[in-house]
Design a protein around this motif. Structure first.
Motif, short mmCIF file in Angstrom:
data_model
loop_
_atom_site.label_atom_id
_atom_site.label_comp_id
_atom_site.label_asym_id
_atom_site.label_seq_id
_atom_site.Cartn_x
_atom_site.Cartn_y
_atom_site.Cartn_z
N MET A 1 0.82 -1.20 0.00
CA MET A 1 0.00 0.00 0.00
C MET A 1 0.86 1.25 0.00
O MET A 1 0.45 2.25 -0.56
N SER A 2 2.03 1.19 0.62
CA SER A 2 2.86 2.39 0.66
C SER A 2 3.27 2.81 -0.75
O SER A 2 3.38 4.00 -1.04
N PHE A 3 3.49 1.85 -1.65
CA PHE A 3 3.81 2.18 -3.03
C PHE A 3 2.65 2.90 -3.70
O PHE A 3 2.82 3.94 -4.33
N ALA A 4 1.45 2.35 -3.58
CA ALA A 4 0.27 2.97 -4.18
C ALA A 4 0.04 4.36 -3.62
O ALA A 4 -0.27 5.30 -4.36
N LEU A 8 0.06 7.92 -5.71
CA LEU A 8 -1.06 8.88 -5.64
C LEU A 8 -0.62 10.24 -5.12
O LEU A 8 -1.09 11.27 -5.60
N ALA A 9 0.30 10.26 -4.19
CA ALA A 9 0.79 11.52 -3.64
C ALA A 9 1.54 12.34 -4.69
O ALA A 9 1.54 13.57 -4.65
N ASN A 10 2.16 11.65 -5.64
CA ASN A 10 2.92 12.34 -6.69
C ASN A 10 2.13 12.59 -7.96
O ASN A 10 2.64 13.20 -8.88
N GLY A 11 0.92 12.09 -8.04
CA GLY A 11 0.12 12.26 -9.25
C GLY A 11 -1.32 11.92 -8.99
O GLY A 11 -1.81 10.92 -9.50
N SER A 12 -1.99 12.70 -8.19
CA SER A 12 -3.36 12.37 -7.81
C SER A 12 -4.32 12.37 -8.99
O SER A 12 -5.44 11.87 -8.88
N SER A 13 -3.91 12.88 -10.14
CA SER A 13 -4.77 12.88 -11.32
C SER A 13 -4.89 11.48 -11.94
O SER A 13 -5.66 11.28 -12.87
N VAL A 17 -5.75 3.59 -7.88
CA VAL A 17 -4.58 2.74 -8.12
C VAL A 17 -4.87 1.40 -7.47
O VAL A 17 -5.11 1.31 -6.27
N GLY A 18 -4.89 0.37 -8.27
CA GLY A 18 -5.11 -0.97 -7.75
C GLY A 18 -3.81 -1.75 -7.75
O GLY A 18 -2.94 -1.52 -8.60
N LEU A 19 -3.67 -2.63 -6.82
CA LEU A 19 -2.50 -3.50 -6.75
C LEU A 19 -2.95 -4.95 -6.92
O LEU A 19 -4.00 -5.34 -6.42
N VAL A 20 -2.15 -5.73 -7.61
CA VAL A 20 -2.41 -7.15 -7.79
C VAL A 20 -1.30 -7.89 -7.04
O VAL A 20 -0.24 -8.14 -7.60
N PRO A 21 -1.52 -8.18 -5.76
CA PRO A 21 -0.45 -8.78 -4.97
C PRO A 21 -0.16 -10.23 -5.38
O PRO A 21 -1.08 -11.03 -5.53
#
Length: 110
Positions: A1-4, A8-13, A17-21
């Motif tokens: 989650m920290s990556f996602a 988002l913090a650097n490009g909220s537009s 953001v989904g992750l496929v663990p």
């Protein structure tokens, strides 16, 4: 989650953001080769993620510390990793997808 959250913090537009663990701790790159259980599971999960309208925009790869334990694995790591990336891009039909490789803490022989 920290990556996602960082994305988002650097490009909220970007929107959602989904992750496929698919992570499995303590594995070697040789366990992720095409046709292996781990590889097939990764491809299945990624394919399922796009069926609902999602889009895979990058792969985050955080693996390799287990390959530093023995010199032979360390020496073969680069070639195995390159083959894995080529196979994954081919099987996901995403030939130019960015792959973000996170360095491991223990570089050992690498």
């Amino acid at each position: 989650m920290s990556f996602a959250n960082a994305v988002l913090a650097n490009g909220s537009s970007l929107g959602a953001v989904g992750l496929v663990p698919c992570a499995i701790g303590g594995t070697k790159i040789s366990q992720w080769g095409r046709g292996s259980f781990l590889y097939d599971q990764l491809v299945r999960r990624a394919s399922a993620a796009v069926q609902g309208g999602g889009k895979i925009r990058a792969v985050l790869w955080y693996q390799g510390e287990s390959d530093t334990v023995n010199k032979e694995d360390a020496e073969l790591y680069k070639g195995r990793l390159e083959r894995f990336f080529l196979d994954l891009r081919s099987d996901l039909q995403l030939p130019s997808i960015p792959i973000i490789q996170v360095p491991t803490d223990n570089l050992g022989y690498l």
